[in-house]
Design a protein around this motif. Structure first.
Motif: not given
Length: 348
Positions: A195-196, A318-323
């Motif tokens: 994702y990053y 932040e990415i973990e929360a989005i996913l």
């Protein structure tokens, strides 16, 4: 030669000594006025009837439960008022926004009814004491006391029974949603990295400036002198004199002892006029003299950090929360689709 004098109609009546009312002189006019009075009495009734018919209009049926325009209206009223305040001079955009929230409200109502039906189909029962507890918490958190709640509900035309029923529905929906959707708790490092890599533009570190400034207070009487002083200081800076040393002598702000140091600033740290001037500067460059109502400024860009991607370590959470949110949304959508297949749903 005869001359005829034309008098106003009312004067002619007085001259003739007539005491007849205008309506008595013209029976047709009298009937017309009666009709207008009757019509004026009927118009509010007709409008009220039309509004009631609009609110009772069925827009969807879930199982055997109709969803009406009135149901949607109750959901969207506060948001509609906010939209009208936000876009007072843009009726087209206002209509678009209102339509969007009404469509969203309809889908929410359909989904809630489907979940209630599934709750019953699964044989669940919700103890009333749990509902009572939630009601008390809602009163405490949102209204403070029962009197304020009662006054608010009366102003909204909502009964306490409807208020309690809505809370009960929310408890059921939250419970069953958690049972069917919130099972996702982990995201793999490889998913986070992927994702990053594909969303680098979303994780850019803004350009930062290590900013110093010299500010001189000024009014209309001494503004010219303040500007002249800063111009002299600017010449010294361009000749190689340390800006921080000069700021410790001349700066009339709270950072004087720190040499006018504002630290690292982004575009939102300063007010817009100062920010615009500061972010034009190259590293080691002093600005032109800026004159405002409160005084005169000389800005200095000591260091510049250009915009660049944030490190993966800094944005991993932040990415973990989005996913996780995306996966929960996917699971919820699939679950609702399955409920729609199991039950009768029709839109009108």
């Amino acid at each position: 030669m005869l001359q005829t004098t034309h008098k106003p109609f009312a004067s002619e009546l007085r001259d003739k000594g007539s005491r007849l009312d205008l309506l008595r002189l013209n029976p047709n006019l009298k009937s017309m006025f009666r009709g207008l009075i009757l019509l004026s009495a009927l118009i509010p009734m007709v409008l009220a009837s039309a509004e009631l018919e609009r609110l009772n209009h069925v827009v969807a049926i879930v199982g055997e439960t109709p969803i009406t325009m009135g149901d949607i209206q109750r959901q969207t009223d506060p948001l509609e008022r906010s939209i009208y305040q936000q876009y007072p001079n843009n009726p087209a955009l206002r209509r678009q926004k209102v339509l969007e929230i009404k469509q969203q409200a309809l889908e929410t109502l359909v989904e809630r009814q489907l979940i209630l039906m599934e709750f019953d189909a699964q044989g669940y029962q919700l103890p009333e004491k749990i509902v009572d507890k939630q009601v008390q918490e809602r009163i405490r958190d949102r209204f403070g006391d029962r009197l304020t709640l009662t006054q608010t509900l009366q102003a909204q035309g909502v009964t306490f029974e409807a208020f309690r029923k809505d809370i009960k529905t929310t408890v059921i929906v939250d419970f069953l949603t958690a049972e069917n959707v919130n099972s996702v708790s982990l995201v793999s490092p490889s998913e986070i990295k992927a994702y990053y890599d594909t969303h680098l533009e979303d994780f850019q570190q803004e350009k930062l400036i290590r900013l110093r400034m010299i500010f001189l207070k000024a009014n209309p009487e001494n503004r010219t002198a303040a500007e002249a002083m800063l111009k002299e200081i600017r010449v010294k800076v361009e000749a190689g004199t340390d800006f921080a040393s000069l700021a410790k002598v001349y700066h009339q702000g709270s950072q004087r002892n720190q040499g006018g140091d504002w630290g690292w600033v982004d575009r939102n740290t300063l007010r817009s006029d100062l920010s615009e001037e500061a972010f034009k500067l190259e590293e080691g460059q002093a600005s032109d003299i800026m004159t405002t109502d409160e005084g005169c400024y000389l800005l200095y860009a000591q260091e510049i950090k250009p915009s660049e991607p944030k490190s993966l370590a800094n944005v991993q959470g932040e990415i973990e929360a989005i996913l996780l949110a995306e996966e929960k949304n996917r699971l919820r959508t699939n679950w609702i689709d399955e409920l729609k297949k199991k039950n009768f749903v029709r839109y009108y």
